[in-house]
Design an enzyme around this catalytic site. Structure first.
Site, short mmCIF file in Angstrom:
data_model
loop_
_atom_site.label_atom_id
_atom_site.label_comp_id
_atom_site.label_asym_id
_atom_site.label_seq_id
_atom_site.Cartn_x
_atom_site.Cartn_y
_atom_site.Cartn_z
N CYS A 198 -29.99 66.01 58.23
CA CYS A 198 -31.07 65.81 57.49
C CYS A 198 -32.17 66.37 58.34
O CYS A 198 -32.52 65.62 59.50
CB CYS A 198 -31.40 64.56 56.96
SG CYS A 198 -32.99 63.78 56.79
N CYS A 234 -34.92 63.36 59.27
CA CYS A 234 -34.64 62.58 59.95
C CYS A 234 -34.26 62.77 61.54
O CYS A 234 -34.46 62.16 62.38
CB CYS A 234 -32.77 62.17 59.72
SG CYS A 234 -32.65 61.78 57.84
#
Lengths: 109, 307
Positions: free
Chosen positions: A32, A35
């Protein structure tokens, strides 16, 4: 040095639920992008807010962590939850720049 | 205050800003790149396969390569947000998040666009509980589940194809009667057995008990106005980030995009703009056009600074 704690299904309870300090848990995964952008922000905040709050992360891609991800209804990441006294006090979903996030966190402490 | 005055500050760290930085470094311009999301929105794209020489790269890997390329030439990059830009006599003052200030002789705005919200009832309430704006981030949570993508663009098509690799069933819901994505994407979608496209339909409400369980459609589908599903991915386009254009009083078009000249300069001397935030490249907003506008801007700025 970053003070971010890498959680596992075994350490979640002692580190988060039984913590005397508020704990920010970042539910994240390596694939991600936001992230991964969030990681340095959390590293810096873990130093700046040391003693006031613990910052920890749980990799939801790890199958052993699946149960925790399900328990906390993780459907969007990065998903950062502030735990106080073992309960979720506030959710922060999605990437946020450091200063903005620092202000948001301080408002909750 | 930081006494250092940069020749150029590039605001935005996506393909436009980073390409400009590569060229600026090569032209010898002392500059700084500031941006909140290193690599820009493209970092969240699942696949880039239309940039010459890049046949198959994840958006994240591609954006990391751009950042790496920029750093190789020694440019300063700062992951921070700019709050405000003030024009002073012969320079610009930038107020950064956290109170720091920076000054530059010239500015390149490359802040791109922000994802548009759908505006359906329940969208806000279920954000993070089944409503998502990033398929590559959240697709993982829909293994063997049913998800919908709302939109008809390249981004929507890409998200649907990505989700089809994980989910059991993917609906692609679009308000018009024909997808506006590239034919390449449309062909892949038509061939994909997991994807069902629902045309001429809007999602008006997202609902469930604690998490998304269904959506309401304004046009019946298979005689039903309700569609049961586990997640909704919103890909309904994006709007330009207009704050700085307003701060500086730049000329913008009716959609809020900054009007640029052939050399990527704006209506205000000392300010350039490149990438998705502009009305340039015939409004064909792609990585390749963003990179191109960034390069053109860097050369023009180099000429300006020499004067």
């Amino acid at each position: 040095m970053s003070k971010v704690i890498n959680l596992t299904e075994k350490t979640f309870e002692p580190e988060v639920l039984k913590s005397n300090l508020p704990v920010l848990v970042d539910f994240w995964a390596p694939w991600c992008a936001p992230c991964r952008m969030m990681a340095p922000v959390l590293d810096e905040l873990s130093e700046e807010l040391d003693g006031k709050i613990k910052i920890a992360k749980l990799d939801v891609e790890n199958p052993a962590h699946g149960e925790l991800a399900m328990q906390y209804n993780i459907q969007s990441i990065p998903n950062m939850k502030l735990f106080k006294g073992g309960k979720v006090a506030k959710d922060f979903i999605g990437f946020r720049p450091k200063e903005i996030f620092a202000d948001e966190l301080k408002a909750e402490l | 205050m930081d006494e250092k005055i940069y020749d150029l500050i590039i605001i935005g760290a996506g393909p436009a800003g980073l390409s400009a930085s590569i060229y600026a470094s090569r032209f010898g311009i002392k500059h700084l790149v500031v941006g909140s999301l290193m690599g820009g929105l493209i970092s969240e794209t699942h696949l880039i396969d239309n940039y010459p020489g890049v046949e198959d790269a994840s958006g994240f890997d591609f954006s990391q390569k751009l950042v790496h390329h920029v750093k190789k030439y020694g440019a300063e990059i700062m992951p921070v947000m700019v709050r405000k830009i003030n024009k002073k006599a012969d320079r610009f003052e930038l107020a950064l998040d956290g109170g720091k200030k920076m000054e530059a002789k010239s500015i390149l705005l490359a802040t791109g666009t922000k994802r548009r919200k759908l505006g359906a009832k329940g969208e806000e309430e279920f954000s993070g509980k089944g409503v998502s704006y990033c398929a590559t981030c959240d697709g993982f949570f829909y293994k063997d589940k049913t998800a919908a993508v709302v939109g008809g663009s390249d981004s929507a098509a890409g998200a649907a194809l990505y989700l089809a690799e994980i989910a059991q069933k993917v609906y692609l819901i679009y308000r018009k009667d024909k997808l506006r994505a590239e034919s390449h994407w449309i062909n892949l979608i038509e061939k994909n057995e997991k994807i069902e496209v629902i045309f001429n339909t809007n999602v008006t409400e997202i609902s469930g008990e604690g998490k998304v369980e269904k959506v309401r459609l304004d046009t019946p589908y298979k005689n039903q106005n309700e569609l049961k599903l586990d997640g909704v991915f919103i890909e309904v386009g994006s709007d330009p980030t207009v704050d700085f254009a307003k701060d500086l009083g730049l000329a913008i078009d009716e959609g809020g995009f900054i009007k640029i000249n052939k050399d990527a300069s704006t209506s205000l001397a000392g300010v350039w703009a490149a990438g998705d935030i502009t009305d340039g490249s015939d409004k064909f907003r792609q990585v390749i056009t963003a990179a191109s506008e960034g390069a053109i801007a860097a050369r023009s700025i180099s000429n300006y600074l020499k004067k």
